[in-house]
Design an enzyme around this catalytic site. Sequence first.
Site, PDB file in Angstrom:
ATOM      1  N   THR A  73      42.329  43.546  33.412  1.00 50.65           N
ATOM      2  CA  THR A  73      43.102  44.126  34.508  1.00 50.65           C
ATOM      3  C   THR A  73      43.529  43.011  35.458  1.00 50.65           C
ATOM      4  OG1 THR A  73      43.135  45.933  36.127  1.00 50.65           O
ATOM      5  CG2 THR A  73      41.082  44.691  35.971  1.00 50.65           C
ATOM      6  N   ASN A  74      43.972  43.332  36.658  1.00 45.23           N
ATOM      7  CA  ASN A  74      44.393  42.313  37.634  1.00 45.23           C
ATOM      8  C   ASN A  74      44.005  42.763  39.044  1.00 45.23           C
ATOM      9  OD1 ASN A  74      46.689  43.879  38.857  1.00 45.23           O
ATOM     10  ND2 ASN A  74      47.380  43.811  36.731  1.00 45.23           N
ATOM     11  N   ARG A  75      44.356  41.949  40.036  1.00 46.82           N
ATOM     12  CA  ARG A  75      43.863  42.149  41.409  1.00 46.82           C
ATOM     13  C   ARG A  75      44.670  43.152  42.231  1.00 46.82           C
ATOM     14  NH1 ARG A  75      40.196  38.219  42.847  1.00 46.82           N
ATOM     15  NH2 ARG A  75      40.240  36.332  41.575  1.00 46.82           N
TER      16      ARG A  75
END
Length: 214
Positions: free
Chosen positions: A21-23
């Site tokens: 995933t990402n931030r």
Amino acid sequence: MHVLITAGPTREPLDPLRYLTNRSSGKMGYALAHAFVGAGHSVLLISGPTELDVPGGVDFIPVETAAEMHSAVAQSLGHIDIAVFAAAVADYTPASVAAHKIKKAAATLTLELVRTPDILGAARGEFGFTGTLVGFAAETQNLEANARDKLVRKHCDLIIANDVSKPGIGFGSDHNEVLLVYPEYNEALPPASKHTLAHHLATVILELHQRRKP
Ligand code: CTP
């Protein structure tokens, strides 16, 4: 107006326990949904997993993966006037999802990733969307040039660009500082809370929609 907003990160599974995933916090997309609904418009929010509450009065489709977001957008765009793609969609997903937990063995592990569908890039061609199309660009260098390239390549009416290398703005933060990139010109907006910025952006996008109407 019928407004579609994508928001949040996507979550690309590796095995039953793990994902990539990402931030992205989803705050900018949710603040935009709140602003449009507050201005009296009908809003459909299609979002990856976030910790945020869905603003009251907003229709909501929760998704996990880029592929799920792609099909939710494909099914929803038909009656939409304005589409704002604020999601931080994963560009790559594992080539296969292990049915069981990947156990540790060798000293290194190489993952094979494959491209996800470009949802914003599919809007004009594959989905045949003719309404007002707004994308986001999160960049760490050459902000204006990269954003303008996206504007042209993805056939958008506006790209909202932010430099995520600047401390205190963008991903996860409550504040943002954006450059509006239109086909003919740019406009730099001063730093603001995502809440304040969302109200301004909603106004700007609605004005843009009125201007581009035949
Ligand atoms: N986007 C999308 N689907 C994807 C990837 C991105 O809809 N699979 C949308 C984002 O929501 C955002 C815009 O496209 O509005 C910016 O995407 P970005 O990934 O920065 O663009 P790319 O052209 O893929 O450029 P980069 O080479 O920087 O990854």
